[in-house]
Design an enzyme around this catalytic site. Structure first.
Site, mmCIF file in Angstrom:
data_model
loop_
_atom_site.group_PDB
_atom_site.id
_atom_site.type_symbol
_atom_site.label_atom_id
_atom_site.label_comp_id
_atom_site.label_asym_id
_atom_site.label_seq_id
_atom_site.Cartn_x
_atom_site.Cartn_y
_atom_site.Cartn_z
ATOM 1 N N GLU A 180 40.578 25.167 -6.787
ATOM 2 C CA GLU A 180 41.096 25.240 -8.129
ATOM 3 C C GLU A 180 40.235 26.408 -8.772
ATOM 4 O O GLU A 180 40.772 27.338 -9.706
ATOM 5 C CB GLU A 180 40.768 23.905 -8.961
ATOM 6 C CG GLU A 180 41.581 23.096 -8.429
ATOM 7 C CD GLU A 180 41.183 21.978 -7.381
ATOM 8 O OE1 GLU A 180 41.315 20.962 -7.351
ATOM 9 O OE2 GLU A 180 40.027 22.571 -6.675
ATOM 10 N N CYS A 225 35.860 21.027 -11.195
ATOM 11 C CA CYS A 225 37.403 21.955 -11.282
ATOM 12 C C CYS A 225 37.913 21.461 -12.632
ATOM 13 O O CYS A 225 38.484 22.191 -13.268
ATOM 14 C CB CYS A 225 37.984 21.574 -10.194
ATOM 15 S SG CYS A 225 37.366 22.359 -8.691
ATOM 16 N N HIS A 227 35.468 25.835 -4.851
ATOM 17 C CA HIS A 227 36.685 25.191 -4.834
ATOM 18 C C HIS A 227 37.911 25.609 -4.986
ATOM 19 O O HIS A 227 38.106 26.618 -5.421
ATOM 20 C CB HIS A 227 36.518 23.775 -5.713
ATOM 21 C CG HIS A 227 35.172 22.786 -5.508
ATOM 22 N ND1 HIS A 227 35.233 21.651 -5.890
ATOM 23 C CD2 HIS A 227 34.149 22.836 -4.851
ATOM 24 C CE1 HIS A 227 34.242 20.922 -5.444
ATOM 25 N NE2 HIS A 227 33.412 22.015 -4.920
ATOM 26 N N CYS A 256 38.286 17.600 -9.219
ATOM 27 C CA CYS A 256 36.834 17.032 -9.281
ATOM 28 C C CYS A 256 36.389 17.422 -10.611
ATOM 29 O O CYS A 256 37.001 18.288 -11.366
ATOM 30 C CB CYS A 256 35.894 17.593 -8.171
ATOM 31 S SG CYS A 256 35.337 19.306 -8.544
#
Length: 161
Positions: free
Chosen positions: A60, A91, A58, A88
């Site tokens: 991040e 993250c 992801h 999320c």
């Protein structure tokens, strides 16, 4: 020098730009992030889940990994994260572990859900007792596993985090 508000907006614009550019390049979903320290971007991250076949890739997490490499540390105290979308659960966990000072986000998790990125089920699962979750979990070899923790407690060269 730009004022603090316009700098923050410029950092967020960079995260948003990355989210669109990398998505259009076929790297992954429309998510971008930057890590900022002392008013400067030190790392750029973007979602590359589908292009790397890595569900943890992801934006991040990508930005955090890169920032840690740049700074030569596993903690990002003194840094801020600008991300194109509210993080999320995975993250968010990485953000807490990295000890970032603050997170700025653009889209909300509701905005993400509206276009097919819904992580509400994870939040719901975390509220359930282990035996009620959809992912089956079973503890094995607890006493043997504890040996690793006992060794950690006694390890003189350990680095606490």
């Amino acid at each position: 020098m730009a004022d603090s508000t316009s700098s923050k907006e410029n950092f967020m614009r960079e995260a948003i730009r990355l989210s669109i550019e990398k998505m259009r390049e076929g790297k992954g979903g429309p998510f971008g992030a930057v890590v900022v320290k002392n008013g400067e971007i030190i790392a750029h991250g973007f979602n590359n889940v589908t292009s790397s076949n890595d569900p943890t890739a992801h934006a991040e997490v990508d930005a955090i990994r890169k920032a840690c490499q740049v700074l030569g540390t596993f903690q990002l105290t003194g840094c801020e994260l600008y991300t194109s979308c509210e993080p999320c659960p995975m993250c968010l966990g990485a953000i807490y572990w990295a000890r970032l000072d603050k997170v700025y986000y653009g889209n909300t998790k509701a905005d993400a859900a509206a276009v097919g990125f819904d992580d509400a089920f994870i939040y719901e699962e975390l509220e359930l007792p282990l035996h009620s979750r959809s992912l089956s979990m079973e503890q094995l070899l607890h006493e043997e596993a504890l040996e690793g923790f006992k060794a950690w407690e006694q390890h003189e060269g350990r680095t606490d985090y």
